[in-house]
Write an enzyme that holds these catalytic residues in place. Sequence first.
Site, mmCIF file in Angstrom:
data_model
loop_
_atom_site.group_PDB
_atom_site.id
_atom_site.type_symbol
_atom_site.label_atom_id
_atom_site.label_comp_id
_atom_site.label_asym_id
_atom_site.label_seq_id
_atom_site.Cartn_x
_atom_site.Cartn_y
_atom_site.Cartn_z
ATOM 1 N N GLY A 113 2.785 -1.188 4.159
ATOM 2 C CA GLY A 113 3.029 0.361 4.053
ATOM 3 C C GLY A 113 4.268 0.700 3.452
ATOM 4 N N GLY A 114 5.036 1.341 4.683
ATOM 5 C CA GLY A 114 6.412 2.032 4.389
ATOM 6 C C GLY A 114 7.329 1.196 3.551
ATOM 7 N N GLU A 174 -6.637 4.659 7.941
ATOM 8 C CA GLU A 174 -6.542 6.100 7.677
ATOM 9 C C GLU A 174 -7.794 6.543 6.989
ATOM 10 O OE1 GLU A 174 -2.911 5.763 5.425
ATOM 11 O OE2 GLU A 174 -2.038 4.945 7.617
ATOM 12 N N SER A 204 3.805 -1.754 10.207
ATOM 13 C CA SER A 204 5.329 -2.031 10.429
ATOM 14 C C SER A 204 6.010 -3.421 10.114
ATOM 15 C CB SER A 204 5.620 -1.539 11.967
ATOM 16 O OG SER A 204 5.130 -0.293 12.036
ATOM 17 N N ASN A 253 0.916 -1.199 0.039
ATOM 18 C CA ASN A 253 -0.131 0.095 -0.060
ATOM 19 C C ASN A 253 0.861 1.224 0.082
ATOM 20 O OD1 ASN A 253 -1.762 2.052 0.460
ATOM 21 N ND2 ASN A 253 -2.144 1.566 2.611
ATOM 22 N N TRP A 254 0.933 1.805 -1.149
ATOM 23 C CA TRP A 254 1.915 3.154 -1.469
ATOM 24 C C TRP A 254 1.470 4.345 -0.586
ATOM 25 C CZ3 TRP A 254 3.843 2.890 -7.043
ATOM 26 C CH2 TRP A 254 4.586 1.406 -7.224
ATOM 27 N N LYS A 255 0.199 4.199 -0.330
ATOM 28 C CA LYS A 255 -0.720 5.543 0.295
ATOM 29 C C LYS A 255 -0.331 6.536 -0.741
ATOM 30 C CE LYS A 255 0.213 3.563 4.808
ATOM 31 N NZ LYS A 255 0.166 3.756 6.213
ATOM 32 N N GLY A 263 2.539 2.301 10.769
ATOM 33 C CA GLY A 263 3.519 3.396 10.576
ATOM 34 C C GLY A 263 4.376 3.902 11.804
ATOM 35 N N HIS A 282 -9.268 1.154 5.184
ATOM 36 C CA HIS A 282 -7.950 1.183 5.884
ATOM 37 C C HIS A 282 -8.234 1.943 6.887
ATOM 38 C CE1 HIS A 282 -3.807 2.504 6.732
ATOM 39 N NE2 HIS A 282 -3.476 1.499 6.133
ATOM 40 N N GLU A 324 -5.100 -4.887 10.822
ATOM 41 C CA GLU A 324 -4.132 -4.075 11.037
ATOM 42 C C GLU A 324 -4.340 -3.326 12.278
ATOM 43 O OE1 GLU A 324 -2.139 -2.706 7.127
ATOM 44 O OE2 GLU A 324 -3.907 -1.544 7.265
HETATM 45 C C1 PEP Z 1 -0.594 0.084 6.021
HETATM 46 O O1 PEP Z 1 -0.709 1.398 5.727
HETATM 47 O O2 PEP Z 1 -1.328 -0.844 5.881
HETATM 48 C C2 PEP Z 1 0.720 -0.562 6.986
HETATM 49 C C3 PEP Z 1 0.439 -1.442 7.433
HETATM 50 O O3 PEP Z 1 1.747 0.599 7.004
HETATM 51 P P1 PEP Z 1 3.075 0.368 7.480
HETATM 52 O O4 PEP Z 1 3.543 -0.838 6.991
HETATM 53 O O5 PEP Z 1 3.664 1.410 7.212
HETATM 54 O O6 PEP Z 1 2.746 0.278 9.105
#
Ligand code: PEP
Length: 256
Positions: free
Chosen positions: A237-238, A100, A216, A11-13, A176, A98, A170
């Site tokens: 994500g990251g 967010e 993470s 997930n590049w956001k 994040g 999600h 999640e």
């Molecule tokens: C996400 O945004 O779905 C996520 C899990 O982010 P991160 O891996 O950066 O915690």
Amino acid sequence: MINRKKIIAGNWKMNKTQGEARVLVEDLIRDIGKFDEAEIVLCPPFTSLSAVSELLSPVPNIKLGAQNMHEAASGAYTGEISASMLRELYVRYVIIGHSERRQYFHEDDATVNRKTKAALAAELRPIVCVGETLPEREADKWKDVLETQLKGSLAGFGDKELADVIIAYEPVWAIGTGKTASPAQAQEAHQWIREVLKKNFSATAAEKIRIQYGGSVTAENAKELLSMPDIDGALVGGASLDARGFTGIIKNACLK
Ligand code: PEP
């Protein structure tokens, strides 16, 4: 025992211009374009879907996903994107609900339910996100929170619909933050999600559904997390923003 193929989604956001997206995808195709031990999904921003779709067209092992969609088929919804618009670009998966989106765009379980229905109707595979906040975890309310989110998000569905759904667990406190759920904590939550699905759908549907962990995930912790019996993949994500990080997760966690 049902063999659930691992699914790793990036997930590049709101990251990567179209030019940057092309560079990343070209690197990924070079590294993991032929990787067959897991299903791989890339979810770039809407503005890069078309370019990424073109690059992925000769690469059947890496699928395209979107980060969101609107529930209506078309109409006066300024700034929104419909399922058929995604399908036209060969998008196969869509992340729905999600944390967010829930936090900043006020999406609740009813919204997630409508979007999930619309995604399924368009033959997109929804990745439905659930997860508790830190205060909910600390108050030991996480089981209730997950049950409420699952029941609300999947209301009105049967086993047939569930077969095309992927759940992403999640925990909001792990997204994040660099603070990952321990493999035991994540396993306990995934097992609970499967129990809730068994209670509300069927044992077979609960056994078949794939449940990703997100929060993470890195190349360093992926193997241990994904070796847990009820963890069937990762929503990243990251660490999905650079080729080494993302391929590291996939290879470490999924190579036999
Ligand atoms: C996400 O945004 O779905 C996520 C899990 O982010 P991160 O891996 O950066 O915690």
